[in-house]
Design a protein around this motif. Structure first.
Motif, PDB file in Angstrom:
ATOM      1  N   MET A   7       0.834  -1.202   0.000  1.00  0.00           N
ATOM      2  CA  MET A   7       0.000   0.000   0.000  1.00  0.00           C
ATOM      3  C   MET A   7       0.871   1.256   0.000  1.00  0.00           C
ATOM      4  O   MET A   7       0.587   2.213  -0.721  1.00  0.00           O
ATOM      5  N   LYS A   8       1.932   1.217   0.805  1.00  0.00           N
ATOM      6  CA  LYS A   8       2.830   2.372   0.905  1.00  0.00           C
ATOM      7  C   LYS A   8       3.529   2.599  -0.435  1.00  0.00           C
ATOM      8  O   LYS A   8       3.629   3.740  -0.922  1.00  0.00           O
ATOM      9  N   HIS A   9       3.970   1.495  -1.027  1.00  0.00           N
ATOM     10  CA  HIS A   9       4.661   1.576  -2.314  1.00  0.00           C
ATOM     11  C   HIS A   9       3.742   2.165  -3.390  1.00  0.00           C
ATOM     12  O   HIS A   9       4.140   3.046  -4.161  1.00  0.00           O
ATOM     13  N   GLU A  10       2.501   1.684  -3.399  1.00  0.00           N
ATOM     14  CA  GLU A  10       1.526   2.166  -4.381  1.00  0.00           C
ATOM     15  C   GLU A  10       1.252   3.665  -4.161  1.00  0.00           C
ATOM     16  O   GLU A  10       1.184   4.423  -5.120  1.00  0.00           O
ATOM     17  N   TYR A  11       1.122   4.040  -2.879  1.00  0.00           N
ATOM     18  CA  TYR A  11       0.867   5.445  -2.571  1.00  0.00           C
ATOM     19  C   TYR A  11       2.015   6.312  -3.072  1.00  0.00           C
ATOM     20  O   TYR A  11       1.780   7.337  -3.739  1.00  0.00           O
ATOM     21  N   GLU A  12       3.243   5.901  -2.784  1.00  0.00           N
ATOM     22  CA  GLU A  12       4.421   6.689  -3.179  1.00  0.00           C
ATOM     23  C   GLU A  12       4.526   6.806  -4.706  1.00  0.00           C
ATOM     24  O   GLU A  12       4.829   7.865  -5.248  1.00  0.00           O
ATOM     25  N   ARG A  13       4.242   5.684  -5.389  1.00  0.00           N
ATOM     26  CA  ARG A  13       4.309   5.657  -6.859  1.00  0.00           C
ATOM     27  C   ARG A  13       3.309   6.666  -7.462  1.00  0.00           C
ATOM     28  O   ARG A  13       3.663   7.476  -8.320  1.00  0.00           O
ATOM     29  N   PHE A  14       2.068   6.608  -6.959  1.00  0.00           N
ATOM     30  CA  PHE A  14       1.039   7.491  -7.510  1.00  0.00           C
ATOM     31  C   PHE A  14       1.225   8.944  -7.058  1.00  0.00           C
ATOM     32  O   PHE A  14       0.866   9.862  -7.790  1.00  0.00           O
ATOM     33  N   ASP A  15       1.791   9.095  -5.865  1.00  0.00           N
ATOM     34  CA  ASP A  15       2.043  10.448  -5.359  1.00  0.00           C
ATOM     35  C   ASP A  15       3.037  11.175  -6.287  1.00  0.00           C
ATOM     36  O   ASP A  15       2.833  12.335  -6.633  1.00  0.00           O
ATOM     37  N   ILE A  16       4.078  10.430  -6.698  1.00  0.00           N
ATOM     38  CA  ILE A  16       5.082  11.015  -7.618  1.00  0.00           C
ATOM     39  C   ILE A  16       4.414  11.401  -8.937  1.00  0.00           C
ATOM     40  O   ILE A  16       4.610  12.503  -9.462  1.00  0.00           O
ATOM     41  N   LEU A  17       3.577  10.465  -9.430  1.00  0.00           N
ATOM     42  CA  LEU A  17       2.881  10.688 -10.711  1.00  0.00           C
ATOM     43  C   LEU A  17       1.958  11.915 -10.642  1.00  0.00           C
ATOM     44  O   LEU A  17       1.941  12.743 -11.564  1.00  0.00           O
ATOM     45  N   ILE A  18       1.244  12.040  -9.557  1.00  0.00           N
ATOM     46  CA  ILE A  18       0.321  13.180  -9.389  1.00  0.00           C
ATOM     47  C   ILE A  18       1.112  14.492  -9.276  1.00  0.00           C
ATOM     48  O   ILE A  18       0.727  15.507  -9.868  1.00  0.00           O
ATOM     49  N   THR A  19       2.230  14.424  -8.528  1.00  0.00           N
ATOM     50  CA  THR A  19       3.071  15.636  -8.389  1.00  0.00           C
ATOM     51  C   THR A  19       3.593  16.065  -9.760  1.00  0.00           C
ATOM     52  O   THR A  19       3.635  17.270 -10.075  1.00  0.00           O
ATOM     53  N   GLU A  20       3.954  15.097 -10.590  1.00  0.00           N
ATOM     54  CA  GLU A  20       4.430  15.397 -11.956  1.00  0.00           C
ATOM     55  C   GLU A  20       3.322  16.084 -12.767  1.00  0.00           C
ATOM     56  O   GLU A  20       3.580  17.050 -13.482  1.00  0.00           O
ATOM     57  N   ILE A  21       2.102  15.576 -12.619  1.00  0.00           N
ATOM     58  CA  ILE A  21       0.955  16.179 -13.331  1.00  0.00           C
ATOM     59  C   ILE A  21       0.805  17.649 -12.894  1.00  0.00           C
ATOM     60  O   ILE A  21       0.661  18.546 -13.728  1.00  0.00           O
ATOM     61  N   GLU A  22       0.877  17.854 -11.579  1.00  0.00           N
ATOM     62  CA  GLU A  22       0.724  19.221 -11.039  1.00  0.00           C
ATOM     63  C   GLU A  22       1.836  20.146 -11.569  1.00  0.00           C
ATOM     64  O   GLU A  22       1.584  21.298 -11.921  1.00  0.00           O
ATOM     65  N   THR A  23       3.076  19.597 -11.653  1.00  0.00           N
ATOM     66  CA  THR A  23       4.215  20.402 -12.147  1.00  0.00           C
ATOM     67  C   THR A  23       3.993  20.795 -13.608  1.00  0.00           C
ATOM     68  O   THR A  23       4.198  21.952 -13.987  1.00  0.00           O
ATOM     69  N   HIS A  24       3.546  19.825 -14.419  1.00  0.00           N
ATOM     70  CA  HIS A  24       3.286  20.097 -15.842  1.00  0.00           C
ATOM     71  C   HIS A  24       2.195  21.142 -16.007  1.00  0.00           C
ATOM     72  O   HIS A  24       2.312  22.036 -16.854  1.00  0.00           O
ATOM     73  N   ILE A  25       1.163  21.038 -15.177  1.00  0.00           N
ATOM     74  CA  ILE A  25       0.064  22.018 -15.254  1.00  0.00           C
ATOM     75  C   ILE A  25       0.594  23.408 -14.876  1.00  0.00           C
ATOM     76  O   ILE A  25       0.276  24.408 -15.528  1.00  0.00           O
ATOM     77  N   GLY A  26       1.443  23.448 -13.841  1.00  0.00           N
ATOM     78  CA  GLY A  26       2.050  24.710 -13.388  1.00  0.00           C
ATOM     79  C   GLY A  26       2.873  25.371 -14.478  1.00  0.00           C
ATOM     80  O   GLY A  26       2.933  26.597 -14.567  1.00  0.00           O
ATOM     81  N   LYS A  27       3.505  24.531 -15.321  1.00  0.00           N
ATOM     82  CA  LYS A  27       4.330  25.054 -16.398  1.00  0.00           C
ATOM     83  C   LYS A  27       3.558  25.189 -17.715  1.00  0.00           C
ATOM     84  O   LYS A  27       4.161  25.394 -18.775  1.00  0.00           O
ATOM     85  N   ASP A  28       2.241  24.989 -17.650  1.00  0.00           N
ATOM     86  CA  ASP A  28       1.344  25.028 -18.830  1.00  0.00           C
ATOM     87  C   ASP A  28       1.720  23.989 -19.890  1.00  0.00           C
ATOM     88  O   ASP A  28       1.461  24.186 -21.084  1.00  0.00           O
ATOM     89  N   GLU A  29       2.294  22.847 -19.442  1.00  0.00           N
ATOM     90  CA  GLU A  29       2.612  21.749 -20.388  1.00  0.00           C
ATOM     91  C   GLU A  29       1.445  20.761 -20.368  1.00  0.00           C
ATOM     92  O   GLU A  29       1.525  19.692 -19.756  1.00  0.00           O
ATOM     93  N   PHE A  30       0.355  21.124 -21.012  1.00  0.00           N
ATOM     94  CA  PHE A  30      -0.886  20.342 -20.907  1.00  0.00           C
ATOM     95  C   PHE A  30      -0.816  18.983 -21.580  1.00  0.00           C
ATOM     96  O   PHE A  30      -1.390  18.016 -21.088  1.00  0.00           O
ATOM     97  N   SER A  31      -0.116  18.906 -22.717  1.00  0.00           N
ATOM     98  CA  SER A  31      -0.039  17.600 -23.404  1.00  0.00           C
ATOM     99  C   SER A  31       0.702  16.582 -22.534  1.00  0.00           C
ATOM    100  O   SER A  31       0.285  15.420 -22.431  1.00  0.00           O
ATOM    101  N   GLU A  32       1.787  17.009 -21.863  1.00  0.00           N
ATOM    102  CA  GLU A  32       2.531  16.115 -20.956  1.00  0.00           C
ATOM    103  C   GLU A  32       1.649  15.742 -19.750  1.00  0.00           C
ATOM    104  O   GLU A  32       1.653  14.597 -19.295  1.00  0.00           O
TER     105      GLU A  32
END
Lengths: 225, 125
Positions: free
Chosen positions: B25-50
């Protein structure tokens, strides 16, 4: 609906396995721990059946855990008398030589009606007929009648009838019980003599009982037990 | 005596399964947390396709993870995360303001899966 049927079937198998795994005693007379386990298992199984959103493991794992603990507990209670007394309690004598122990009855929260009813169930209608009555750890009452009221056996016809106490346990699973030894009036020397006569040692005896007249019975431990 | 050995084996298996389920469960949480943070970073930089690419990856990976987690976790909680992860791609496409709220909600839900199963005193009582 299909899921519920499959889950019900799986839980049915698990509960059947659990009851069988705990041993045959479970079906008959239950000790306090067994009663608790039975109630818990039935409740856990019901919750898992009703709530299909919860994983089946949330029902199966606690059931398996409970039966495993129960089996281990039963082994511990078998080995350690003190622990057995703590978990299951000790049998209590409520009638001795026809006299009711009212204090003990009060402590057990039993009414006289409960005692009389239990005695009637075993065809005893008068307390004065009772030599000994014991409340067992599972709540049942066992009674030992005075000699004139007991069924006649071949031994009674040949010998003299005595108002004797039931046999006392002297050795239980290789362990000497000083209380029983004292009650039966068996001295250390006498016990040593009996053991010598039977070519055995205390630790090799599964059960030894004796009455006040020195009539003893020895059951030796079987190999591998 | 075999029953005692089986009992010990069952208890040890339960302990091993519980610990491994927690780490999973912890591993899954960490994996998805990284993925979500990446999504947020791309949105912050207006990189919508990424961001869309990552959110689709998140959705597809979550489906297989949810199947594994369903052995230990309540289905309702998993369904909530599935629904929330499915919302992310359309929200990015529509450039909605709700996207950050949704990703935070997702993070919190994912964290709750394993934090609720951790043997803390407040979780036990």
């Amino acid at each position: 609906m299909t899921i519920m049927v499959i889950r019900t079937f799986i839980l049915y198998i698990v509960v059947i396995f659990s009851v069988r795994f705990m041993g045959k005693r479970q079906i008959g007379q239950m000790q306090p721990t067994e009663l608790v386990i039975t109630i818990l298992i039935s409740n856990i199984a019901t919750i898992s059946l009703e709530n299909t959103d919860a994983p089946l493991t949330t029902g199966i794992v606690p059931i398996l855990f409970l039966i495993s603990v129960e089996v281990i507990m039963s082994i511990i209670t078998l080995r350690y008398q003190t622990f057995r007394n703590l978990v299951s309690g000790t049998p209590q004598i409520i009638i001795k030589n026809g006299t009711l122990d009212q204090k003990k009855l009060k402590a057990l929260r039993m009414s006289i009606d409960d005692v009389l009813e239990a005695l009637r169930e075993i065809n005893i209608f008068d307390i004065s007929e009772v030599q000994f009555a014991i409340v067992e750890t599972n709540g049942k009452i066992s009674a030992y009648q005075k000699a004139p009221y007991r069924n006649v056996t071949q031994n009674d016809i040949n010998g003299i009838m005595h108002n004797c106490d039931p046999p006392y346990i002297i050795i239980n699973d290789g362990k000497l019980l000083p209380k029983g030894q004292y009650a039966a009036g068996i001295t250390v020397k006498k016990l040593e003599k009996i053991l010598k006569e039977n070519k055995t040692r205390t630790q090799d005896i599964f059960l030894m009982t004796s009455d006040r007249f020195g009539n003893y019975n020895i059951i030796k431990k079987q190999k591998g037990c | 005596m075999s029953r005692v050995y089986i009992s010990f084996a069952i208890i040890i298996s339960i302990i091993i399964i519980s610990i491994s389920s927690l780490s999973m469960m912890k591993h899954e949480y960490e994996r998805f947390d990284i993925l979500i943070t990446e999504i947020e970073t791309h949105i912050g930089k207006d990189e919508f396709s990424e961001a869309i690419e990552k959110s689709e990856l998140l959705s597809s990976q979550w489906i297989s993870s949810a199947k594994k987690l369903s052995f230990f976790v309540n289905n309702t909680t998993l369904d909530e995360i599935t629904d929330s992860s499915a919302k992310i791609t359309p929200l990015i496409r529509s450039d909605s303001d709700e996207i950050i709220a949704e990703t935070e909600f997702l993070k919190k839900r994912l964290k709750r899966i394993y934090s609720r199963d951790m043997p803390y005193v407040y979780n036990i009582f």
